[in-house]
Write a protein that holds these residues in place. Sequence first.
Motif, short mmCIF file in Angstrom:
data_model
loop_
_atom_site.label_atom_id
_atom_site.label_comp_id
_atom_site.label_asym_id
_atom_site.label_seq_id
_atom_site.Cartn_x
_atom_site.Cartn_y
_atom_site.Cartn_z
N UNK A 108 0.49 23.26 -9.42
CA UNK A 108 1.57 23.08 -8.44
C UNK A 108 1.20 23.76 -7.12
N UNK A 148 5.58 18.90 -17.35
CA UNK A 148 4.60 19.91 -17.79
C UNK A 148 5.15 21.31 -17.53
N UNK A 149 5.82 21.48 -16.39
CA UNK A 149 6.37 22.81 -16.06
C UNK A 149 7.49 23.19 -17.02
N UNK A 171 2.77 1.62 -3.36
CA UNK A 171 1.94 2.14 -4.45
C UNK A 171 1.74 3.66 -4.29
N UNK A 172 1.46 4.07 -3.06
CA UNK A 172 1.27 5.51 -2.81
C UNK A 172 2.53 6.29 -3.18
N UNK A 173 3.68 5.76 -2.77
CA UNK A 173 4.96 6.44 -3.04
C UNK A 173 5.26 6.49 -4.52
N UNK A 230 3.61 11.28 -10.42
CA UNK A 230 2.91 12.56 -10.57
C UNK A 230 3.91 13.72 -10.57
N UNK A 231 4.89 13.65 -9.66
CA UNK A 231 5.90 14.71 -9.61
C UNK A 231 6.62 14.79 -10.96
N UNK A 274 -2.36 14.64 -2.26
CA UNK A 274 -1.57 15.02 -3.43
C UNK A 274 -2.12 14.33 -4.69
N UNK A 275 -2.38 13.03 -4.56
CA UNK A 275 -2.84 12.28 -5.73
C UNK A 275 -4.26 12.68 -6.15
N UNK A 288 3.18 6.27 -7.04
CA UNK A 288 2.24 7.18 -7.70
C UNK A 288 2.66 8.63 -7.52
N UNK A 289 3.09 8.95 -6.31
CA UNK A 289 3.53 10.33 -6.02
C UNK A 289 4.74 10.69 -6.87
N UNK A 291 5.52 13.91 -13.93
CA UNK A 291 4.60 14.48 -14.93
C UNK A 291 4.54 16.00 -14.78
N UNK A 292 4.44 16.47 -13.53
CA UNK A 292 4.32 17.91 -13.29
C UNK A 292 5.62 18.65 -13.64
N UNK A 298 0.83 -1.21 0.00
CA UNK A 298 0.00 0.00 0.00
C UNK A 298 0.88 1.26 0.00
N UNK A 299 1.87 1.28 0.89
CA UNK A 299 2.77 2.44 0.96
C UNK A 299 3.59 2.58 -0.32
N UNK A 343 -4.01 16.03 -7.86
CA UNK A 343 -3.49 15.88 -9.23
C UNK A 343 -4.62 15.44 -10.17
N UNK A 400 -0.26 24.24 -15.30
CA UNK A 400 0.71 23.67 -14.34
C UNK A 400 1.09 24.62 -13.18
N UNK A 402 -5.01 -0.17 6.44
CA UNK A 402 -3.83 0.61 6.84
C UNK A 402 -4.26 1.84 7.64
N UNK A 434 -2.84 20.51 -19.32
CA UNK A 434 -1.75 20.11 -18.41
C UNK A 434 -0.67 21.19 -18.36
N UNK A 435 -0.30 21.69 -19.55
CA UNK A 435 0.83 22.62 -19.63
C UNK A 435 0.44 24.02 -19.14
N UNK A 437 -1.56 21.67 -5.49
CA UNK A 437 -1.06 20.39 -4.96
C UNK A 437 -0.19 20.62 -3.72
N UNK A 454 0.00 12.13 0.99
CA UNK A 454 0.15 11.49 -0.34
C UNK A 454 -1.20 11.30 -1.03
#
Lengths: 185, 209
Positions: free
Chosen positions: B176, A28-29, A13-15, A21-22, B138-139, A17-18, A24-25, A10-11, B142, B172, B115, B168-169, B179, B135
Amino acid sequence: MTRLGSHRVFYLILGLLAVAIVSVQVGAYYYFQRSYDGTSSKSSVLCSSLTTSNSPGTDVVSVNTLVNYGNGTTKWYNETNIPSGWNFYQLTLYLVGCNVQAQSYGPPLNEHLVTGINGVIKQGTYSWTLWEFCQKHSAWVFSPVGVDLIHVENGQTLAWVYEVSSSVSSSQPPVAGARTVSSCS
Amino acid sequence: MAGNFARSLSQSRRSHQSISSSPLKASLIAVFTALSLATNYAMIDIPNVKLMDALVFIAAFLFGLEVGLGSAISIWAVYGFINPWGQDDFTLLLFLMIGECFYAIAGALLSRASAARELLSNTRPYGRMSLIFGLIGFQATFAYDVLTNFGSWIFKTSTLYQAFIIGMITGVPFAILHEASNIAFFAFVVPLAIGASKRMGLAVQDKAK
């Protein structure tokens, strides 16, 4: 097994995914900065291709262009024959031998902000404005779109004017005393 | 006031009144909507930094998916129309409502995860709770940003792919900010709120049937 261990997946998958995402961002930036930094360009590969290649067999249109420098100097480029697919930015580069300064905005915008023509550079409230001649009303109309979005048509008359452009209503037409309309429709 | 409200809820649970009762759910939705709108308007000058998302998440985590979804939709039904920055068009409003529901879904799902339950049963759960909620926040944020940025370009571009990429672009910088602020809210505000509700006897919902 510890509590942390029992939920390790579980942890994880969360990590993961994060992290995804970072990434991707950040990507994009990166594209955002590239798109909006407005890279200054004077002449480019585009310019040399415009001035050298006028490949035979392509459809040609004839356009008239006025450049008003705002100090009493005006110059007409009459019946210029150019390929039909060109936009006004390409036409401007072609007419003034690439002596154009512009801020370039990359994908997804793919646009140019013209800041100088033939050495006359945007200063203070003075900048280059775009005009189109509306045949229907026999009057000039302030272009509602940018230079890259004006796709030149046969017989069209366009103009650049160096003037105070704080608002559309305060802008002066390319030819002194000429009629203006807010829309050509 | 909030404490009295929580105590009354706690007592109502002790007196075997189910949290699934419609009037109670409606009251909870109204309270969370009012709280979210009040904080939204108070923070109106800080774009994309709002407690609303965390509140919707808390609503779903503590009181179930229906309360979370109800709050998400009713918040935007008001905030989308009465907004100093301008009114949203119906298409964008639809995307905003759906996006806000992501927080409710995340809250409801996490409340069912073993959990999260184990963390809540710990005496000092805040460290790990902060990590998990941060987390998850955050998700969910996003996902919300991707959807709403896509929604704001969907009728301005020629293809859906174009709308997705341009959204997306161009979105952003706001994404940011959104998020980052939600990581902070979900990591620090949400665990404290859930911990406090647990101490006051508001058990985490699991039987809202």
